[in-house]
Scaffold this active site. Structure first.
Site, PDB file in Angstrom:
ATOM      1  N   GLU A  90      41.194  37.541  47.929  1.00  0.00           N
ATOM      2  CA  GLU A  90      42.340  36.981  48.660  1.00  0.00           C
ATOM      3  C   GLU A  90      42.934  38.001  49.622  1.00  0.00           C
ATOM      4  O   GLU A  90      43.677  37.634  50.544  1.00  0.00           O
ATOM      5  CB  GLU A  90      43.434  36.526  47.683  1.00  0.00           C
ATOM      6  CG  GLU A  90      43.058  35.359  46.793  1.00  0.00           C
ATOM      7  CD  GLU A  90      44.203  34.997  45.867  1.00  0.00           C
ATOM      8  OE1 GLU A  90      45.367  35.274  46.221  1.00  0.00           O
ATOM      9  OE2 GLU A  90      43.938  34.449  44.768  1.00  0.00           O
ATOM     10  N   ASP A 123      39.462  50.717  33.728  1.00  0.00           N
ATOM     11  CA  ASP A 123      39.147  51.486  32.529  1.00  0.00           C
ATOM     12  C   ASP A 123      38.391  50.606  31.534  1.00  0.00           C
ATOM     13  O   ASP A 123      38.738  49.436  31.336  1.00  0.00           O
ATOM     14  CB  ASP A 123      40.450  51.993  31.910  1.00  0.00           C
ATOM     15  CG  ASP A 123      40.227  52.890  30.725  1.00  0.00           C
ATOM     16  OD1 ASP A 123      39.601  53.940  30.888  1.00  0.00           O
ATOM     17  OD2 ASP A 123      40.691  52.524  29.617  1.00  0.00           O
TER      18      ASP A 123
END
Length: 535
Positions: A255, A199
Site C-alpha cells: 500500500e 525478528d
C-alpha cells in the site's frame, strides 16, 4: 525506486551502543542522528535499528511493552521523527526491528490475559492445560534455557514462550492478534519508515495440536551446552500457516511506495530452503539466516549457500551478513584462518560485498572490530548469564562503537558506558582510520563504492569455479572475477580472462599465474572468457 532493496547494503545500528548524547552511558536516538553523516559517507543504502520501543529490557528491547512508542532510554517519538528526517535528507532509508512473535510480560495485553480464561485478551497468547500429572503439555524448550512453558496459577494453565518467561508468545491463530499487529506496523509506515527487519519471522505460529518436537535427526555424540539444539523443532515453529500471514504483511507494505521487509529465519534445519519459501510468491522481500554467521569458513560452505538459495528459489531474494548483534564478530570467529586480523577483516568485506543478494553490515565491522572478552560480572545478556561459561552470550559483540581515542569512552559517551570498552576494541577507532587508504574503514568505503557503481555486483548472477580448498572463485554477472584465499597459507591458481584489478589484497600476478598470500583477494574486470583452475 520501488525495488531499492534489491542488492542494497544496510548498516545495522545497535542503538544502545552507537552514540550516547545524554551522558547516561546508553546510546540514544539523538546520538544516532548526530552520527548519521558517518554512516552516509560509508556509502550504504539504509540503516536498520534494533528495537527502540518501550520495554523492561529483560532481553534488551526484544521484549516489547508498547509497540507504538519509544523507550525513554532512547528518547521520544519526536527524536525518532527527527532521526528519520535527517536520514532521508542524507539519502538513507530507515528500517526498524519488529518483534511480533512475542511481547513483554509487562505488556497490558498479557497482564490482562493472565488474569483469567474469560477476559477480552484471554486468547491473545498461547495457553494450555497441564497434563494429568501437572507437567507442561509437551516437551517444547526455550532458547534461553529450560522448558518453554511457565505456570500461571490464576488461570491454572501454562503459557508458551520461545525465549524468556518474560517474553510470552502471541497466539497467531487468533485473527484479532494478526490484525492488531498489522496495525502497529501501519503506525510506523505512516510515520515514514522505509521497512522492517522482522525478528524470528518463522516463530509466529505454533502447532495447534501442541505435538511434542522430536529429537534432532542429526545424532549428537554428547549433550549440547543448550539442549534446545537437541530437538528438531517441527511443531514449535515453522508452521505452514505462517505463509498466509507473510502475504498479509506484504499486502500491507504494498500500500506504500518503496517499502521493504527482511525476515530473520531463526533455524538450524533447512534455513536456506525456508528463506527461499518465505521470499517467493508475494511474501517477504528478503530473508536471512545464520548460515553465514557461523564458524564455517570454507569455499564449499559459501558456495553452497548461494547455489542452494538461488537454485531452490530463483524468484526469491536473500540478505547476507557476516556479523550481527547475536553472534561473535566474524574477525574473531574466523581468526584461526588468518595470520593478520586486518587482512581477514578486509577479505571479509570483499567477500560480503561481492555476494549475490542484499547485504547487511553490522556497526563496527567496518573498523575491523573484534569480540570483547567480558567477565561474568560484566554481563547483561540472559543467554550468557544462563549458559556461562560454555556460552558467554552476546554482550561481547554489543559493546559500544569506538569513535576516537579522546577519552575513556572512545567518544561514545561522556559517562560510563553500559558495557565496557576494552583496549583491543578501543584501538580500532573510526578517527584513526578515516583517510588512511590501508585501513579497514577505507577498504569498506572503496568496496561499497564499487558495489554501488556496478549493478552487476548488486543483482547479477553468480557462476562458481571448481577450485580446490582453500580457494573460492566466482564470476558476478559476467563482468567481475572474484578470487579468495580463505587460509593463512600461500596458494597459487591459474587465471584466464582477467583484466584490470578493481580491488586486490595480497596478490601477485605473473601472466596467467596468480599467487594469493594469506587471505588474499582479487576482484578483477573480465576480458574475454574467464576461468580459474588449480595451478
Amino acid at each position: 525506486m520501488r525495488d531499492w532493496w534489491r542488492g542494497s547494503v544496510t548498516y545495522q545500528i545497535y542503538p544502545r551502543s552507537f552514540q550516547d548524547s545524554s551522558g547516561d552511558g546508553i546510546g540514544d536516538l539523538r546520538g544516532i542522528t548526530e552520527r548519521l553523516p558517518y554512516v552516509a559517507d560509508l556509502g550504504v543504502d539504509a540503516i536498520w535499528l534494533s528495537p527502540i520501543f518501550t520495554s523492561p529490557m529483560a532481553d534488551m528491547g526484544y521484549d516489547v511493552a508498547d509497540y507504538t512508542d519509544i523507550d525513554p532510554v532512547f528518547g521520544s517519538l519526536a527524536d525518532f521523527d527527527a532521526m528519520v528526517e535527517k536520514a532521508h535528507g542524507l539519502g538513507l532509508k530507515v528500517i526498524i526491528d519488529q518483534v511480533l512473535s512475542h511481547s513483554s510480560s509487562k505488556h497490558p495485553f498479557f497482564i490482562e490475559s493472565r488474569k483469567s480464561r474469560d477476559n477480552p485478551k484471554s486468547d491473545w497468547y498461547v495457553w494450555a492445560d497441564p497434563k494429568h500429572d501437572g507437567s507442561p503439555p509437551n516437551n517444547w524448550l526455550a532458547i534461553f534455557g529450560g522448558g518453554a512453558w511457565t505456570w500461571e496459577p490464576r488461570r491454572h494453565q501454562y503459557y508458551f514462550h520461545n525465549f524468556l518467561a518474560e517474553q510470552p508468545d502471541f497466539n497467531f491463530h487468533n485473527p484479532e492478534v494478526q490484525d492488531w499487529l498489522l496495525g502497529t506496523m501501519r503506525f510506523w509506515l505512516e510515520r515514514g519508515v522505509d521497512g522492517f527487519r522482522l525478528d524470528t519471522v518463522n516463530f509466529y505460529f505454533h502447532d495447534k495440536l501442541l505435538r511434542s518436537d522430536p529429537a534432532d535427526f542429526r545424532r549428537k555424540e554428547k549433550p549440547e551446552w543448550n539442549p534446545y539444539a537437541m530437538q528438531y523443532h517441527l511443531f514449535s515453529k515453522n508452521q505452514p500457516e505462517n505463509l498466509a500471514f507473510l502475504a498479509r504483511m506484504r499486502k500491507l507494505l504494498d500500500e506504500f511506495d518503496g517499502r521493504a521487509m527482511v525476515g530473520e529465519v531463526g533455524e538450524s534445519h533447512h534455513a536456506i530452503e525456508i528463506m527461499g519459501e518465505y521470499t517467493s510468491e508475494g511474501r517477504l522481500h528478503q530473508a536471512y539466516s545464520f548460515e553465514m554467521l557461523s564458524d564455517n569458513f570454507t569455499p564449499a560452505h559459501f558456495r553452497r549457500q548461494i547455489e542452494d538459495f538461488f537454485g531452490g528459489a530463483p524468484n526469491g531474494w536473500p540478505c547476507w551478513a557476516l556479523s550481527n548483534h547475536d553472534v561473535v564478530r566474524h574477525v574473531t570467529r574466523w581468526e584461526r584462518h588468518s595470520v593478520d586480523r586486518e587482512a581477514l577483516a578486509k577479505q571479509g568485506a570483499a567477500l560480503l560485498l561481492t555476494l549475490q543478494g542484499s547485504i547487511c553490515v553490522y556497526q563496527g565491522e567496518e573498523l575491523g572490530q573484534t569480540e570483547t572478552e567480558l567477565e561474568y560480572f560484566e554481563l547483561t545478556d540472559p543467554q550468557g548469564l544462563n549458559f556461562w561459561p560454555e556460552d558467554k552470550g552476546r554482550d561481547g559483540c554489543r559493546t559500544p562503537m569506538v569513535w576516537d581515542g579522546g577519552n575513556a569512552s572512545s567518544g561514545f559517551s561522556t559517562g560510563r558506558p553500559w558495557l565496557p570498552i576494552k583496549e583491543p576494541q578501543a584501538g580500532r577507532h573510526a578517527a584513526g582510520q578515516i583517510g588512511d587508504p590501508e585501513s579497514v574503514l577505507e577498504t569498506y568505503r572503496t568496496l561499497l563504492r564499487l558495489r554501488k557503481e556496478n549493478e552487476t555486483l548488486r543483482t547479477g548472477g553468480t557462476v562458481f569455479f571448481d577450485t580446490a580448498e582453500p580457494v573460492l572463485a566466482y564470476v558476478r554477472g559476467g563482468e567481475f572475477l572474484c578470487v579468495f584465499n580463505l587460509s593463512p597459507e600461500i596458494v597459487e591458481v591459474k587465471v584466464t580472462g582477467a583484466g584490470l584489478a578493481a580491488f586486490e589484497q595480497g596478490v601477485e600476478r605473473d601472466g596467467e599465474r596468480m599467487k594469493l598470500h594469506a587471505n588474499g583477494v582479487a576482484i578483477l574486470a573480465i576480458e574475454g572468457e574467464a576461468a580459474v583452475s588449480d595451478a
